[in-house]
Design an enzyme around this catalytic site. Sequence first.
Site, short mmCIF file in Angstrom:
data_model
loop_
_atom_site.label_atom_id
_atom_site.label_comp_id
_atom_site.label_asym_id
_atom_site.label_seq_id
_atom_site.Cartn_x
_atom_site.Cartn_y
_atom_site.Cartn_z
N GLU A 75 0.89 6.77 -6.77
CA GLU A 75 -0.23 7.71 -6.86
C GLU A 75 0.28 9.15 -6.92
O GLU A 75 -0.19 9.96 -7.72
CB GLU A 75 -1.13 7.51 -5.65
CG GLU A 75 -2.28 8.47 -5.50
CD GLU A 75 -2.97 8.27 -4.17
OE1 GLU A 75 -2.93 9.21 -3.33
OE2 GLU A 75 -3.52 7.18 -3.95
N LYS A 130 0.83 -1.21 0.00
CA LYS A 130 0.00 0.00 0.00
C LYS A 130 0.86 1.26 0.00
O LYS A 130 0.53 2.26 -0.65
CB LYS A 130 -0.92 0.00 1.23
CG LYS A 130 -1.79 1.25 1.38
CD LYS A 130 -2.69 1.50 0.18
CE LYS A 130 -3.83 2.46 0.49
NZ LYS A 130 -3.42 3.77 1.00
#
Length: 301
Positions: free
Chosen positions: A179, A172
């Site tokens: 991102e 993550k």
Amino acid sequence: MRIAIAGLGKMGAQIAKKLAEDGHEVIAHNRSNEPIDDAAKHGAIPAYEKDDVIDNFENEQLVLWLMIPSGVVDQELDTWLDIAPKGSIIIDGGNSDFRLTQKRSELVKAKGSSLLDVGTSGGVWGYKQGFSMMAGGEEADFKVIEPALQTLAKPSGAYDYFGPSGAGHFVKMVHNAIEYGMMQSLAEGYRMLKEGPYQNLNLGDAGEVWQHGSVITSWLNDLTRQAITENPTLEGIEGYVAESGETRWTLEVAEEIGMPLPAIQESFDVRLASQKGDVHFGTKLLSAMRNAFGGHSLNKD
């Protein structure tokens, strides 16, 4: 399955609601009562005190999903471990540093229970679209909570098990670093359209074209296009862009192993500069993106 959700913020509330509506027995807990009352309206069992959570698992294994900020995990974990029975499964679904997760896992194990890390992405859209979940810890514990993950992934999300403690948070963490880079690239591109040699280009229309069959077609581009279409000048947005910590941790690990991450580093540096006043159309657009997918504040809190 029976599962407690502690921390009913933007994502925790959605998780509790989605699970309860799919038939799971959800015990909802939060430090303030209003989110608990709201979760109860969707079928969750209210638990206003931590002891209320424990009481609801009197004859069953405690499965407790913590959806709380990384900065309070240690404090909350210590409190829960004081009252949780041995054999409990505690899940950290937030954005914790995987290195701390490894240490916390040993602490929980010493208390006779186990810690799973489930990095969770999906923002404020996870309830409708399904969450993306990355799990680490003991595989046997992962199998216990898998029915909940199956529900949370519906209809178009996904989940997987990645290995021992910290692996889920590590995956993550890298996701969030990617991102940052993707967001920065889009922000720079739209800024070029805005400030380049052709005046009065319709940025929303350009984004709409890009969204149909182009190489950069993506959910993130679609959210960016929508933000510009609704507010072409990004009026009312200061351009201050917060950073959650995960990209900072990614860059720390990269430095430790001697791996250059130039695109991710630059995207991180832009955010730091914005916090010192270096703002422009691109940083305003970054803030608009964060608001669109995560419900984050458009301006400095």
